[in-house]
Design a protein around this motif. Structure first.
Motif, PDB file in Angstrom:
ATOM      1  N   ILE A  67       0.573  -1.118  -0.053  1.00 30.37           N
ATOM      2  CA  ILE A  67      -0.497   0.085   0.101  1.00 30.37           C
ATOM      3  C   ILE A  67       1.139   1.054   0.112  1.00 30.37           C
ATOM      4  O   ILE A  67       0.525   1.850  -0.950  1.00 30.37           O
ATOM      5  CB  ILE A  67      -0.853  -0.147   0.978  1.00 30.37           C
ATOM      6  N   VAL A  68       1.899   1.131   0.511  1.00 29.64           N
ATOM      7  CA  VAL A  68       2.844   2.557   0.824  1.00 29.64           C
ATOM      8  C   VAL A  68       4.324   1.911   0.743  1.00 29.64           C
ATOM      9  O   VAL A  68       4.608   1.137   0.065  1.00 29.64           O
ATOM     10  CB  VAL A  68       2.609   3.275   2.243  1.00 29.64           C
ATOM     11  N   SER A 123       5.816   2.680   5.657  1.00 27.80           N
ATOM     12  CA  SER A 123       5.205   1.520   6.030  1.00 27.80           C
ATOM     13  C   SER A 123       5.660   0.940   7.598  1.00 27.80           C
ATOM     14  O   SER A 123       5.555   0.457   8.660  1.00 27.80           O
ATOM     15  CB  SER A 123       5.238   0.290   5.329  1.00 27.80           C
ATOM     16  N   ILE A 124       6.604   0.836   7.884  1.00 29.29           N
ATOM     17  CA  ILE A 124       7.377   1.138   9.179  1.00 29.29           C
ATOM     18  C   ILE A 124       6.617   1.628  10.407  1.00 29.29           C
ATOM     19  O   ILE A 124       6.629   1.593  11.241  1.00 29.29           O
ATOM     20  CB  ILE A 124       9.259   1.043   8.691  1.00 29.29           C
ATOM     21  N   ILE A 125       6.274   3.405  10.124  1.00 31.20           N
ATOM     22  CA  ILE A 125       6.059   4.033  10.559  1.00 31.20           C
ATOM     23  C   ILE A 125       4.961   3.940  11.408  1.00 31.20           C
ATOM     24  O   ILE A 125       4.193   3.430  12.223  1.00 31.20           O
ATOM     25  CB  ILE A 125       6.325   6.097  10.172  1.00 31.20           C
ATOM     26  N   ARG A 164      -3.953   8.488   5.253  1.00 31.02           N
ATOM     27  CA  ARG A 164      -4.285   9.566   5.236  1.00 31.02           C
ATOM     28  C   ARG A 164      -3.731  11.058   5.397  1.00 31.02           C
ATOM     29  O   ARG A 164      -3.526  11.879   4.540  1.00 31.02           O
ATOM     30  CB  ARG A 164      -6.090  10.416   5.941  1.00 31.02           C
ATOM     31  N   GLY A 165      -2.936  10.781   6.518  1.00 30.09           N
ATOM     32  CA  GLY A 165      -2.083  11.999   6.696  1.00 30.09           C
ATOM     33  C   GLY A 165      -0.827  11.643   5.962  1.00 30.09           C
ATOM     34  O   GLY A 165       0.094  13.093   6.154  1.00 30.09           O
ATOM     35  N   LEU A 166      -0.383  10.409   5.996  1.00 26.75           N
ATOM     36  CA  LEU A 166       1.043  10.807   5.812  1.00 26.75           C
ATOM     37  C   LEU A 166       0.836  10.152   3.867  1.00 26.75           C
ATOM     38  O   LEU A 166       2.193   9.836   3.490  1.00 26.75           O
ATOM     39  CB  LEU A 166       1.630   9.316   6.662  1.00 26.75           C
ATOM     40  N   VAL A 167      -0.038   8.832   3.507  1.00 29.21           N
ATOM     41  CA  VAL A 167       0.366   8.661   2.137  1.00 29.21           C
ATOM     42  C   VAL A 167      -0.270   9.496   0.970  1.00 29.21           C
ATOM     43  O   VAL A 167      -0.859  10.272   1.275  1.00 29.21           O
ATOM     44  CB  VAL A 167      -0.283   7.412   2.446  1.00 29.21           C
TER      45      VAL A 167
END
Length: 251
Positions: free
Chosen positions: A183-184, A189-191, A248-251
């Motif tokens: 997805i990311v 993904s780690i965060i 929503r905030g990081l992608v």
């Protein structure tokens, strides 16, 4: 009941639950997912009412109505906010209403609506990601805690150790990282896996505090060997909210 019988029930119930979840995920149909999550939601809502010592049976109908609306409303998690505004209006109008009755519309309602909304926005892989992170947090914390755990983590849950929590978060972050790559990108993904793992720990802790205040061992007895529905989804209720907000905030 013997320990052997309890363990057998726990394993059997666990396998049935895993099989059901995997089958629904493979079919990947919105209305089937909505129906499955709706059953889980209503059962968890009823258990939450008992933990909050709420005896207004009519609340179940409002919860069911809210979930029916979620079937056609595109942003399911917004319904939680609308429900809050509606209840605040009702309390302002009728002074006999108690704010206590709104608690089940916060927990587990918010988490369940966020799970459905995440499925709507990011697909079934996001739910698999959430499932892996929360499950591996639980498994990792148990395994590490049993083997080297010595330092108590919180009085709310005496069986948890700091070593177990750190081990569970580490295992979940690594496992979740691989699933999240669908997805990311790697860093995100780690965060997300790390923060969701931490949040799931506190989701479990929150439900433990509710049970401790209510003076019960389990939230219910509908799942042989496992207790109630809330006992199985507590980490997901916190984790889903955190995961969707971060996506929503990081992608």
């Amino acid at each position: 009941m013997s320990i052997l019988t309890t363990s057998k029930e726990r394993v059997t119930t666990g396998l049935v639950l895993v099989a059901a979840v995997l089958l629904i995920g493979l079919i990947n149909n919105f209305y089937l997912m909505w129906l499955f999550l709706g059953v889980v939601y209503i059962l968890a809502f009823k258990e939450a009412m008992k933990l909050f010592d709420i005896h207004s049976s009519s609340l179940i109908y409002f919860a069911a109505g809210l979930w029916l609306i979620a079937a056609v409303y595109p942003l399911s998690d917004d319904l939680f906010v609308l429900a809050g505004v509606a209840y605040a209006s009702a309390v302002a109008f009728n002074r006999e209403l108690s704010w206590k009755n709104f608690l089940p519309f916060i927990y587990p309602t918010a988490g369940m609506l966020f799970i459905l909304s995440m499925y709507q926005e990011y697909g079934v892989m996001s739910l698999l990601w959430l499932l892996i992170v929360v499950a591996m947090t639980d498994i990792g914390a148990y395994a590490v805690g049993k083997s080297i755990g010595k330092t108590p983590f919180s009085q709310t849950s005496p069986n948890k150790t700091i070593e177990g929590v750190l081990g569970g978060v580490a295992v979940a972050t690594i496992a979740g990282m691989f699933v999240g790559l669908s997805i990311v990108d790697l860093g995100i993904s780690i965060i997300i896996s790390f923060v969701v793992a931490v949040s799931s720990i506190f989701g479990d802790l929150f439900e433990s505090s509710l049970k401790r205040n209510a003076g019960v061992k389990d939230s219910g007895d509908i799942l042989p060997g496992h207790g109630g529905v809330l006992d199985r989804i507590d980490g997901y209720l916190f984790g889903a909210i955190v995961m969707l907000v971060l996506l929503r905030g990081l992608v």
